[in-house]
Design an enzyme around this catalytic site. Sequence first.
Site, PDB file in Angstrom:
ATOM      1  N   ASP A 224       4.155  -4.960   3.123  1.00 20.96           N
ATOM      2  CA  ASP A 224       3.645  -3.679   3.606  1.00 20.96           C
ATOM      3  C   ASP A 224       4.875  -2.880   4.022  1.00 20.96           C
ATOM      4  OD1 ASP A 224       2.652  -1.732   5.451  1.00 20.96           O
ATOM      5  OD2 ASP A 224       0.794  -2.844   5.663  1.00 20.96           O
TER       6      ASP A 224
ATOM      7  N   ASP B  90       6.144   2.585   7.361  1.00 21.63           N
ATOM      8  CA  ASP B  90       4.812   2.064   7.039  1.00 21.63           C
ATOM      9  C   ASP B  90       4.076   3.037   6.144  1.00 21.63           C
ATOM     10  OD1 ASP B  90       2.292   0.970   7.000  1.00 21.63           O
ATOM     11  OD2 ASP B  90       1.947   1.146   9.148  1.00 21.63           O
TER      12      ASP B  90
ATOM     13  N   HIS C  95       3.024   4.605  13.253  1.00 19.55           N
ATOM     14  CA  HIS C  95       1.822   5.455  13.096  1.00 19.55           C
ATOM     15  C   HIS C  95       1.931   6.801  13.813  1.00 19.55           C
ATOM     16  CE1 HIS C  95      -1.267   2.132  11.755  1.00 19.55           C
ATOM     17  NE2 HIS C  95      -0.222   2.234  10.953  1.00 19.55           N
TER      18      HIS C  95
ATOM     19  N   GLU D 297      -5.183   1.650   2.699  1.00 19.66           N
ATOM     20  CA  GLU D 297      -5.016   0.449   3.522  1.00 19.66           C
ATOM     21  C   GLU D 297      -5.220   0.792   4.989  1.00 19.66           C
ATOM     22  OE1 GLU D 297      -2.549  -2.416   6.005  1.00 19.66           O
ATOM     23  OE2 GLU D 297      -2.509  -0.243   5.879  1.00 19.66           O
ATOM     24  N   GLU D 298      -4.700   1.968   5.382  1.00 16.64           N
ATOM     25  CA  GLU D 298      -4.722   2.321   6.806  1.00 16.64           C
ATOM     26  C   GLU D 298      -6.142   2.430   7.359  1.00 16.64           C
ATOM     27  OE1 GLU D 298      -2.323   1.964   8.553  1.00 16.64           O
ATOM     28  OE2 GLU D 298      -0.461   2.494   7.529  1.00 16.64           O
TER      29      GLU D 298
ATOM     30  N   HIS E 109       0.835  -1.212   0.000  1.00 17.57           N
ATOM     31  CA  HIS E 109       0.000   0.000   0.000  1.00 17.57           C
ATOM     32  C   HIS E 109       0.861   1.248   0.000  1.00 17.57           C
ATOM     33  CE1 HIS E 109      -0.130   1.438   4.329  1.00 17.57           C
ATOM     34  NE2 HIS E 109       0.217   0.200   4.572  1.00 17.57           N
TER      35      HIS E 109
END
Length: 735
Positions: free
Chosen positions: A452, A386, A537, A423-424, A376
């Site tokens: 990922d 990420d 994140h 995706e998140e 993604h």
Amino acid sequence: MSGHGKQQQLLRHPALAAGHGSGSGMGRRRYLAFLAIAAALVASYHLLHAPTPSSRYHALFLTLGSNASAAAHLRALTLRPHVAGTPANALAAEYVRATLSSLSFPTRVTPYSVLLSYPLHRSLSLSAPGRATKSFSLTQDTYPNDPYAEAAAEVVPTYFAYSGSGSVTAEVVYANYGDRKDYAYLASRGVDVAGKVVLARYGDIHCEDMVRNARDAGAAATIIYTDAKDFGGPAGKGKRKWFPNTRWLPPSGVQVGTLYYGNGDPTTPMWPSCAAGEDCERLSTEELEASEAMPGIPALPVSGRDGETIQKAMGGGVAPPEWQGGEGAPVYRIGPGPAVLNLTYIGNDTLATIENVFAVIEGKEEPDRYVIIGNHRDAWTFGAVDPNSGTAAMLEIAERLSQLEKKGWRPRRTIIVCSWDAEEFALIGSTEWTEDNIDMLASRAVAYLNVDISVFGPGGLMPRATPQLDELIKEASKMVPDPDDPSHTLYDYMIRQNPPIARVAGAGTDFAAFVQHIGVPSLDMSYGLFSEYPVYHSLYDDFVWMERFGDPLFHRHVALASVWGLIALRLADDEIIPFNYVPYASELEESSKVVEDGCPGCAVSFSPLHKSIKQLEKAATKIHMEKKVLQAEKWGLNTRERTLKVREMNDRLMMAERAFTNREGLAGRPWYKHMIYASSDQDDWGTKAFPGIVSAMANAQKLNTTESWRLLQHEIYRGARAVSKASAVLDGSLT
Ligand SMILES: *[C@@H]1O[C@H](CO)[C@@H](O)[C@H](O)[C@H]1NC(C)=O
Ligand SMILES: *[C@@H]1O[C@H](CO)[C@@H](O)[C@H](O)[C@H]1NC(C)=O
Ligand SMILES: *[C@@H]1O[C@H](CO)[C@@H](O)[C@H](O)[C@H]1NC(C)=O
Ligand SMILES: *[C@@H]1O[C@H](CO)[C@@H](O)[C@H](O)[C@H]1NC(C)=O
């Protein structure tokens, strides 16, 4: 990665023994050693495998890696934060499309209009008797000379996507990691959570499960923080150090995430969405609000510093030792109160356009068979780990494939390169596309290979896969030198882990729709461990973090790209698809025993399951032998007969995984069709096999009614039938 993280695995990698503090890079001498080993491995590959034209291209592929290119792509992709549905993420999509197109691959962009969720208003204040009311700023700090300080202003304010909107003022109850057992413990101490604000900390289960558990316990709102004990690094002599000086999360760092309990666009729960301006069926706002998959209550993630401030204002009984913080933390108490939190959250859940980007490398001999690689592109913040470490690796693979093409290579089967969006929020881009193409993929997809995050840190290769891919993963990882210890291969460290290859049970990334909805053999890999990445994140997931701590010389990116690309090449080029179902049967035998052991003295029979697994073992052994005979050309087939025989055998190998699915899906969770691998409804983090059986067993053990035991027996039969169906497909004969 949308968060369900992988179970921690045991490993003994030398780069880890040196400590988590810094990413060890590779000096020039070691790099030369690395090149020598790579050349030796390539030579041994020729000895092991009769050098077919494609194996020569595969060996060449392994020599073409470029750390400079991986680094350049990562830098370009992470200049600005790019959450799904924003202009910045549309620019990132165009970057990926233009890069693939410049390599002269045909590209395509498929847009969908889907429900995303952004914050409009957030406020949080704390009051307690004898203290002045404190308002929290809810911002993450930049640091002196932070090259991304200006772009940080574009980062979406800290929030939970799809959180309920509303204002709550209530006493606080502390619920540790927010597991069901934590609520049972609170109840045992007489603490009533109803109407309260739950304070919980990250570290065990996914935030969507934490908020769900709080809601089910009657909480009015949830606050989740990142405890320094789990994300702040070693306290040393009482003084912690954090990013940019170490890899650890700064005290103001906040981990954001999603609370939608489902996969795909929330407005199109079992069917594909469509582009803006097109007509497709969607749930109404009322139906969405009533949906169990929405959290329903307001929730907010906060920093470790704010979490600690709230802890200091708590009263009530002292929390048990496992619930306490690390060195220097105040004594944690469970409440309720006297701390009172006033939380207001207003979100904007709105239709927005997302874009999946594809490049297609058409197969020469079997263009209607697809080997799919995907990653993604959307990120909560800058996304250096990420997910764009994976995007950089994927583009680096594409560059190598383009060089192979210039030297005359064309794959036997079609390779599709996918860059997913949103995706998140709920694996939305990959889910909508697979739902949109469900029968094409069900009849044509050979495998889906997901990456990922490609690099967390120095922890070694960490794959998880459906088990017919195990042998191929082992073979490919033996061909790639370990970037942190070039005298060994990726395989040498992988094999010391327990288990060396995990399973695609938990969700949390884009393989979910492929395996769990359609039954496509799939894998997911990274280099390094989730625990090496405490800035997950948060604002600090940027290029500086990756360059200093994740992968200083980008050799880990290249190694991951090598093994990922080699697996794709073998699946695309080998005449007979390199699947082996013998390990699948032994894996299922083992996991069925684990499941059975969870039910001592239960009045149900597991023998249908064991019997079906024996059948699978027999069919797997048979096709494995047939393959050897066919490869040795012992049948004396002419070219046309051989082509048809190869195709027939490949179809059995490809379709056997599909047979593990069931049209009705799991009880109460109809989207999950796979009877062996799905996230457990007990805990989304879990990676158990046979989710239907596990769930019925937990229910029966709780209720102990005749009906609940009958349902468990039914689930055992359903699991057994799925395994029998797969054996029949592998076997290739009718009853
Ligand atoms: C909670 O905070 C909001 C926003 O700051 C404020 O308007 C409201 O009066 C507060 N509620 C209580 C009960 O203190
Ligand atoms: C919600 O977001 C959409 C899309 O960005 C925007 O058009 C709309 O104005 C926003 N609504 C509010 C109330 O801000
Ligand atoms: C690539 O690797 C070489 C050799 O180890 C190193 O000198 C160079 O700095 C690396 N490039 C990047 C961008 O990290
Ligand atoms: C379940 O119920 C049976 C009777 O129906 C009883 O004999 C047994 O002890 C119960 N088991 C548990 C674990 O409560």
